[in-house]
Design an enzyme around this catalytic site. Structure first.
Site, short mmCIF file in Angstrom:
data_model
loop_
_atom_site.label_atom_id
_atom_site.label_comp_id
_atom_site.label_asym_id
_atom_site.label_seq_id
_atom_site.Cartn_x
_atom_site.Cartn_y
_atom_site.Cartn_z
CE LYS A 103 1.01 1.77 4.21
NZ LYS A 103 0.92 2.67 5.17
CB THR A 160 -1.22 4.75 2.52
OG1 THR A 160 -1.57 3.78 4.16
CG2 THR A 160 0.21 5.50 2.74
#
Length: 249
Positions: A103, A160
């Site tokens: 990620k 994120t």
């Protein structure tokens, strides 16, 4: 860091990693590094959509402690849980670690979109297709598919890729605005793990026969060989295919 601390780790103590990345060269996950440096200890990882400033400020958040030893995981869960920090357990260490490493690379891509002035439709497409890449690699490495749909997977990916507090997203945003990676990282006081994770991640993907087109373009931009706008064009000009092509495997 762990090598320097190894002589001070008490016998029987669990070791919990908060790092989301892969070791350079070896492509090892952090719990694999722990097993190498301090063998014989229960190794685990704390991961999830946890932006440091918000956690410190006491904003409600959830996290995952991944350990193969369920009893130790429950002890850590009880130790770390607070009224504003809800801790879940998950035995899928591999899946949680791979999701956390992947990620960060995808968040750089999200930042590039922001830096180029693109909107929410582009971001939604990036996050969704990024989740497909994250899932393919995580499962190929031995992770559980359900983990990719949880806090360590889609939860952390969303946080994120969308938060202005994300260091990896910030790096991508600056790249999208035309700054060099050298200038960006030189001005940072904290680490954006995705910068050094991109290449080892792609090496793992290649070794496992997993296609990661977004990851490939991020690495190309980080290496300086591809302009951010050209990376977007390369992704959009790929051959058409079914949405869930290969995801059932």
């Amino acid at each position: 860091m762990l090598t320097g601390l190894s002589g001070h780790v008490e016998a029987g103590a669990a070791v919990l990693s908060l790092a989301k990345g892969l070791e350079q060269g070896s492509r090892r996950r952090m719990t694999e590094v722990i097993a190498e440096v301090v063998p014989g200890h229960c190794a685990g990882v704390l991961t999830g959509p946890n932006l440091a400033r918000e956690i410190v400020a006491g904003q409600p958040a959830a996290t995952v402690v991944a350990m193969t030893d369920e009893s130790v995981a429950r002890s850590v869960q009880e130790l770390l849980g607070t009224a504003t920090f809800r801790v879940y357990t998950n035995p899928d260490v591999v899946g949680c670690e791979m999701a956390g490493a992947t990620k960060n690379v995808l968040a750089i891509a999200a930042g590039i979109l922001q830096g180029l002035g693109l909107g929410d439709s582009s971001l939604a497409a990036l996050v969704t297709r990024g989740l497909a890449e994250l899932g393919r690699l995580g499962v190929a490495m031995g992770g559980e598919r359900i983990t990719m749909a949880g806090l360590a997977g889609v939860g952390d990916l969303v946080a994120t890729c969308t938060s202005s507090l994300s260091r990896n997203r910030m790096v991508g945003e600056q790249l999208g605005r035309g700054r060099s990676l050298h200038d960006i990282t030189a001005a940072m006081r904290m680490v954006a793990e995705g910068v050094k994770t991109a290449r080892p991640l792609l090496e793992l993907a290649a070794a496992n026969g997993v296609e990661m087109p977004i990851g490939e373009q991020v690495a190309a931009v980080l290496d300086g060989g591809t302009a951010p706008a050209d990376a977007i064009l390369a992704l959009m000009s790929r051959s058409a295919k079914p949405e869930f092509d290969g995801l059932g495997a």
